[in-house]
Design an enzyme around this catalytic site. Structure first.
Site, short mmCIF file in Angstrom:
data_model
loop_
_atom_site.label_atom_id
_atom_site.label_comp_id
_atom_site.label_asym_id
_atom_site.label_seq_id
_atom_site.Cartn_x
_atom_site.Cartn_y
_atom_site.Cartn_z
N GLY A 58 1.09 -1.91 -0.16
CA GLY A 58 0.12 -0.10 0.25
C GLY A 58 0.63 0.69 -0.48
N SER A 59 2.05 1.04 -0.81
CA SER A 59 3.15 2.40 -0.52
C SER A 59 2.42 3.31 -1.58
CB SER A 59 4.12 2.27 -0.59
OG SER A 59 4.33 1.39 -2.66
N LYS A 68 -6.38 -9.23 -6.83
CA LYS A 68 -7.62 -10.46 -7.01
C LYS A 68 -8.49 -9.44 -8.39
CE LYS A 68 -10.78 -11.74 -5.24
NZ LYS A 68 -11.15 -13.39 -5.12
N ILE A 83 -11.40 -7.81 -11.11
CA ILE A 83 -12.82 -7.01 -10.57
C ILE A 83 -14.03 -7.28 -10.96
CG2 ILE A 83 -13.78 -4.90 -10.63
CD1 ILE A 83 -11.34 -4.77 -8.84
N ASN A 138 -6.24 2.63 -12.56
CA ASN A 138 -4.63 1.31 -11.67
C ASN A 138 -3.71 2.04 -12.19
OD1 ASN A 138 -3.56 -1.31 -10.60
ND2 ASN A 138 -3.66 -1.61 -13.15
N HIS A 148 0.18 1.39 -13.06
CA HIS A 148 0.69 0.00 -13.62
C HIS A 148 2.61 0.34 -13.85
CE1 HIS A 148 1.65 -4.36 -15.08
NE2 HIS A 148 2.14 -3.42 -16.15
#
Ligand code: GRF
Length: 205
Positions: A20-21, A99, A101, A115, A117
């Site tokens: 979670g950075s 996971k 969606i 998102n 990447h």
């Protein structure tokens, strides 16, 4: 194309599976006033994700939802949808969420799931391209530049519209680990930047 108009402060739900950075960078930017947004929920499939701890420390509601906690698929889906609806979430931000969606969520939040990447899509994306695999592939391909991409999530991995990219040089002596570190620094800047542009109506989705 459906357009989404933000009426008030943008409300975000983050989905994260590990450290979670990126989430932390967004929390920090909200707290220091650089980002006019509200993180209303952090959802993780992994009860030990440090992302959940980061959220708790910032007084953000956290939810552990997985196929173990919710073995029934419909129950799983409805649990997530209920959180998103009850908290009036405008955008979902994926921050290292491992996971897939569910299609129902992608359809309901069409153009409103982001998102990040760790490469310059469309290169080095798709199935299997996550974590260190991405940086290994970049180095093996002898790329001179890599970077990070913020994009819309659609039904295919790493396929949705690219909203923003920033690049970094790949040096001869870079290892996947050093490259990951350099890319992560960019990620921490650009995710908030894109959310800010959306919240200011400068990126319209
Ligand atoms: C980041 O490299 C991001 O690009 C990818 O997953 C990683 C998450 O890192 N989608 P963190 O959990 O935010 O530290």
């Amino acid at each position: 194309m459906r357009k989404y108009k933000i009426m008030n402060k943008i409300k975000l739900a983050a989905f994260a599976s590990h450290s979670g950075s990126n989430l932390q960078a967004i929390i920090d930017n909200i707290q220091n006033g650089k980002l006019n947004a509200e993180l209303v929920a952090v959802i993780s499939n992994n009860s030990t994700a440090y992302a959940l701890e980061r959220a708790r420390l910032a007084n953000i509601d956290t939810f552990h939802i997985s196929s173990k906690t919710h073995p029934n698929e419909i129950d799983y889906l409805n649990t997530i949808l209920n959180i998103l609806e009850s908290k009036k979430v405008d955008f979902i931000i994926l921050a290292g969420y491992m996971k897939p969606i569910p299609a129902e969520i992608i359809n309901k939040y069409y153009n409103r799931i982001l998102n990040i990447h760790p490469a310059l899509l469309p290169k080095f994306g798709g199935s299997g391209m996550y974590g260190m695999n991405v940086h290994k592939a970049v180095i093996e391909s002898k790329e001179k530049i890599s970077g990070a991409t913020v994009h819309i999530v659609d039904e295919k991995y790493d396929n949705g519209k690219i909203l923003y990219q920033e690049s970094v040089n790949v040096d001869e002596n870079d290892t996947p680990e050093t490259l990951a570190e350099k890319v992560l620094q960019i990620e921490h800047k650009i995710y908030s930047k894109v959310i800010k542009l959306i919240s200011e109506g400068k990126i319209v989705l």
